[in-house]
Write a protein that holds these residues in place. Structure first.
Motif, PDB file in Angstrom:
ATOM      1  N   LEU A 155       0.829  -1.205   0.000  1.00  0.00           N
ATOM      2  CA  LEU A 155       0.000   0.000   0.000  1.00  0.00           C
ATOM      3  C   LEU A 155       0.864   1.255   0.000  1.00  0.00           C
ATOM      4  O   LEU A 155       0.619   2.201  -0.749  1.00  0.00           O
ATOM      5  N   PHE A 156       1.905   1.273   0.850  1.00  0.00           N
ATOM      6  CA  PHE A 156       2.763   2.444   0.946  1.00  0.00           C
ATOM      7  C   PHE A 156       3.549   2.664  -0.350  1.00  0.00           C
ATOM      8  O   PHE A 156       3.667   3.797  -0.836  1.00  0.00           O
ATOM      9  N   LEU A 157       4.086   1.584  -0.916  1.00  0.00           N
ATOM     10  CA  LEU A 157       4.878   1.729  -2.142  1.00  0.00           C
ATOM     11  C   LEU A 157       4.030   2.232  -3.303  1.00  0.00           C
ATOM     12  O   LEU A 157       4.437   3.131  -4.045  1.00  0.00           O
ATOM     13  N   VAL A 158       2.849   1.645  -3.463  1.00  0.00           N
ATOM     14  CA  VAL A 158       1.989   2.055  -4.580  1.00  0.00           C
ATOM     15  C   VAL A 158       1.489   3.478  -4.381  1.00  0.00           C
ATOM     16  O   VAL A 158       1.602   4.323  -5.278  1.00  0.00           O
ATOM     17  N   ASP A 159       0.969   3.764  -3.209  1.00  0.00           N
ATOM     18  CA  ASP A 159       0.352   5.068  -2.972  1.00  0.00           C
ATOM     19  C   ASP A 159       1.383   6.188  -2.878  1.00  0.00           C
ATOM     20  O   ASP A 159       1.356   7.144  -3.648  1.00  0.00           O
ATOM     21  N   ALA A 160       2.267   6.083  -1.907  1.00  0.00           N
ATOM     22  CA  ALA A 160       3.193   7.176  -1.625  1.00  0.00           C
ATOM     23  C   ALA A 160       4.316   7.256  -2.648  1.00  0.00           C
ATOM     24  O   ALA A 160       4.533   8.299  -3.280  1.00  0.00           O
ATOM     25  N   VAL A 161       5.044   6.158  -2.832  1.00  0.00           N
ATOM     26  CA  VAL A 161       6.177   6.177  -3.768  1.00  0.00           C
ATOM     27  C   VAL A 161       5.680   6.329  -5.203  1.00  0.00           C
ATOM     28  O   VAL A 161       6.235   7.103  -5.987  1.00  0.00           O
ATOM     29  N   GLY A 162       4.610   5.609  -5.548  1.00  0.00           N
ATOM     30  CA  GLY A 162       4.038   5.743  -6.892  1.00  0.00           C
ATOM     31  C   GLY A 162       3.558   7.151  -7.162  1.00  0.00           C
ATOM     32  O   GLY A 162       3.751   7.702  -8.250  1.00  0.00           O
ATOM     33  N   GLY A 163       2.923   7.768  -6.155  1.00  0.00           N
ATOM     34  CA  GLY A 163       2.473   9.153  -6.303  1.00  0.00           C
ATOM     35  C   GLY A 163       3.629  10.106  -6.518  1.00  0.00           C
ATOM     36  O   GLY A 163       3.556  11.031  -7.340  1.00  0.00           O
ATOM     37  N   ALA A 164       4.716   9.887  -5.763  1.00  0.00           N
ATOM     38  CA  ALA A 164       5.897  10.753  -5.909  1.00  0.00           C
ATOM     39  C   ALA A 164       6.511  10.628  -7.306  1.00  0.00           C
ATOM     40  O   ALA A 164       6.906  11.628  -7.918  1.00  0.00           O
ATOM     41  N   ILE A 165       6.564   9.413  -7.821  1.00  0.00           N
ATOM     42  CA  ILE A 165       7.116   9.204  -9.171  1.00  0.00           C
ATOM     43  C   ILE A 165       6.234   9.874 -10.217  1.00  0.00           C
ATOM     44  O   ILE A 165       6.726  10.528 -11.144  1.00  0.00           O
ATOM     45  N   LEU A 166       4.907   9.720 -10.070  1.00  0.00           N
ATOM     46  CA  LEU A 166       3.989  10.378 -11.003  1.00  0.00           C
ATOM     47  C   LEU A 166       4.169  11.895 -10.950  1.00  0.00           C
ATOM     48  O   LEU A 166       4.213  12.561 -11.993  1.00  0.00           O
ATOM     49  N   GLY A 167       4.285  12.450  -9.753  1.00  0.00           N
ATOM     50  CA  GLY A 167       4.480  13.891  -9.613  1.00  0.00           C
ATOM     51  C   GLY A 167       5.782  14.357 -10.234  1.00  0.00           C
ATOM     52  O   GLY A 167       5.847  15.433 -10.845  1.00  0.00           O
ATOM     53  N   LEU A 168       6.823  13.543 -10.090  1.00  0.00           N
ATOM     54  CA  LEU A 168       8.124  13.880 -10.670  1.00  0.00           C
ATOM     55  C   LEU A 168       8.043  13.914 -12.199  1.00  0.00           C
ATOM     56  O   LEU A 168       8.548  14.836 -12.852  1.00  0.00           O
ATOM     57  N   ILE A 169       7.388  12.918 -12.774  1.00  0.00           N
ATOM     58  CA  ILE A 169       7.235  12.856 -14.237  1.00  0.00           C
ATOM     59  C   ILE A 169       6.379  14.022 -14.738  1.00  0.00           C
ATOM     60  O   ILE A 169       6.738  14.715 -15.694  1.00  0.00           O
ATOM     61  N   ALA A 170       5.238  14.241 -14.076  1.00  0.00           N
ATOM     62  CA  ALA A 170       4.336  15.326 -14.495  1.00  0.00           C
ATOM     63  C   ALA A 170       5.012  16.682 -14.334  1.00  0.00           C
ATOM     64  O   ALA A 170       4.900  17.561 -15.210  1.00  0.00           O
ATOM     65  N   GLY A 171       5.729  16.886 -13.224  1.00  0.00           N
ATOM     66  CA  GLY A 171       6.430  18.143 -13.004  1.00  0.00           C
ATOM     67  C   GLY A 171       7.512  18.378 -14.043  1.00  0.00           C
ATOM     68  O   GLY A 171       7.700  19.516 -14.505  1.00  0.00           O
TER      69      GLY A 171
END
Length: 450
Positions: A233-249
């Protein structure tokens, strides 16, 4: 019944009117002034309902407020824009310098606070004859432990403090929800599974986590929640969210770097927030969605630092930051107004008033432990500003996110108690802590650092 436009128009008119009254007469910090006046208006309306029921004004206003889903409005409407606006102004270099303090408070601190609050609240409710199971006391601990980034960032605007302290408070509030919602989600899944209501779950909470997936993975079928569930749950939600934000940013940064037109770059930033948040809720990995809030925070940090330095002219930077400052002010005004008006429809239980009052110092003690212990551990190899612990403790304000999470709980006999205690702690936190944190800073921090 009012239309959506009429409700939005009413909120904007009321926000503008109360903001003017506050600025002209009360002169309280903007968002705190709005909350105080909204609460006062709510109590007046409730008094009218009791003593002059024939007026019918309270019923009309209650009907309009009930049409607003506070959880949906904040979590799927305002939150992404407010977090992005806040992250734009956070210095990434100072954030890196404080990464150990922020990371420890946002992980171990939140978990520690959850269990301190939950255990204390369990015995408090027993003392006053409320039959609240320990697991549901932990649910309260989980939803009230993370500091609210919206409330914290709003109050920080009114207080002058050393940049290192400001970065720790702001950084922790932006990131601790990632851990907080994982803890909240898992504990709620266990609680709901154990009480036979595992499938009466909300579809989305702070990080757009579908609880059905967690319940079905074990808690709802008697198998318990494993360590693997937590890690997944933590890897998908938190780490996955951070990676998505990094790509989008990064995509937003590259687009802005190719042009110099402030109107288009502001439009890109708006699209970046809305698109990233919506995409996070649509991407499904192992039955979990990505964290929209963490994604927009990471994107905001990139645009506010790398984007501002290398992708914008001074002219564009001034317009873009000014635009997001206005977005932040307008949405904060409406949000704090709503928090004050929600008392009309929340269904709070007066019988739980004493438990709620005692929950306030309990939450503050837990916050002190959540700050003191990590700071002591890290303090053995890193220097901190004098007075950091009391400022971080008192400056850890709770806000609308805790109320929204409490509202998202499944309907059962424990929800009124949890909701009443949550609302009481949040109102105290915003008004009392928000109005006095400046005094705390002036008392405990070296004046030469201010």
């Amino acid at each position: 019944m009012l239309s959506l436009f009429e409700i939005a128009a009413s909120l904007l008119v009321l926000s503008a009117l109360l903001s003017w009254i506050n600025r002209a007469y009360l002169k309280l910090p903007h968002t705190i002034g709005l909350l105080v006046m909204a609460l006062f208006a709510s109590f007046v309306l409730m008094a009218l309902q009791i003593f002059v029921p024939s007026v019918g004004l309270t019923d009309t206003i209650q009907s309009a407020i009930k049409q607003i889903d506070f959880n949906e409005t904040l979590m799927k409407g305002m939150l992404g824009f407010l977090l992005f606006a806040g992250a734009l102004h956070v210095d990434l270099g100072k954030l890196r310098d404080a990464k150990w303090a922020i990371g420890t408070m946002a992980t171990f601190g939140v978990i520690l606070s959850t269990f301190i609050v939950g255990t204390g609240f369990f015995y408090l409710t027993k003392l006053f004859g409320a039959d609240l199971p320990y697991i549901w006391a932990l649910v309260f601990g989980a939803l009230i432990s993370p500091t609210d980034p919206v409330a914290v960032l709003s109050i920080l605007k009114t207080v002058k403090m050393p940049k290192s302290l400001e970065t720790k408070i702001a950084g922790e509030s932006l990131f601790n929800d990632g851990v907080g919602v994982v803890v909240f989600t898992l504990i709620l899944a266990i609680a709901a599974g154990g009480s036979g209501t595992g499938h009466a779950m909300l579809d989305t909470v702070l990080l757009a986590v579908p609880l059905e997936a967690v319940v079905q993975s074990g808690a709802g079928h008697g198998g318990g929640v494993s360590v693997l569930d937590v890690v997944e749950l933590f890897l998908v939600d938190a780490v996955g969210g951070a990676i998505l934000g990094l790509i989008a940013g990064w995509i937003g940064f590259k687009m802005m770097a190719r042009i110099d037109e402030h109107a288009i770059e502001i439009l890109i930033s708006l699209a970046l927030v809305a698109g990233t948040y919506a995409l996070a809720q649509r991407i499904n990995i192992l039955g979990h969605h990505l964290s929209g809030p963490i994604a927009v925070v990471v994107a905001g940090l990139m645009i506010g630092n790398k984007g501002a330095a290398f992708a914008m002219s001074d002219h564009t930077r001034q317009y873009l930051f000014g635009f997001w400052e206005m977005v932040d002010e307008i949405l904060n005004s409406v949000l704090f107004l709503l928090i004050g008006l929600e008392i009309l429809v929340l269904g709070l239980v007066p019988e739980y008033a004493l438990v709620t009052l005692l929950a306030i110092p309990l939450v503050l003690i837990a916050r002190l432990c959540a700050v003191y212990i990590p700071m002591k551990v890290i303090g053995t190899f890193k220097n901190f500003t004098k007075g950091a612990i009391p400022v971080l403790t008192w400056g850890g304000v709770r806000g609308g996110i805790s109320v929204a999470l409490a509202l998202s709980l499944p309907e059962n006999e424990y929800k009124p108690l949890i909701l009443t205690a949550t609302y009481g702690v949040v109102v105290f936190s915003i008004i009392v802590q928000g109005l006095t944190v400046k005094n705390v800073v002036q008392r405990v921090v070296d004046p030469n650092l201010l």
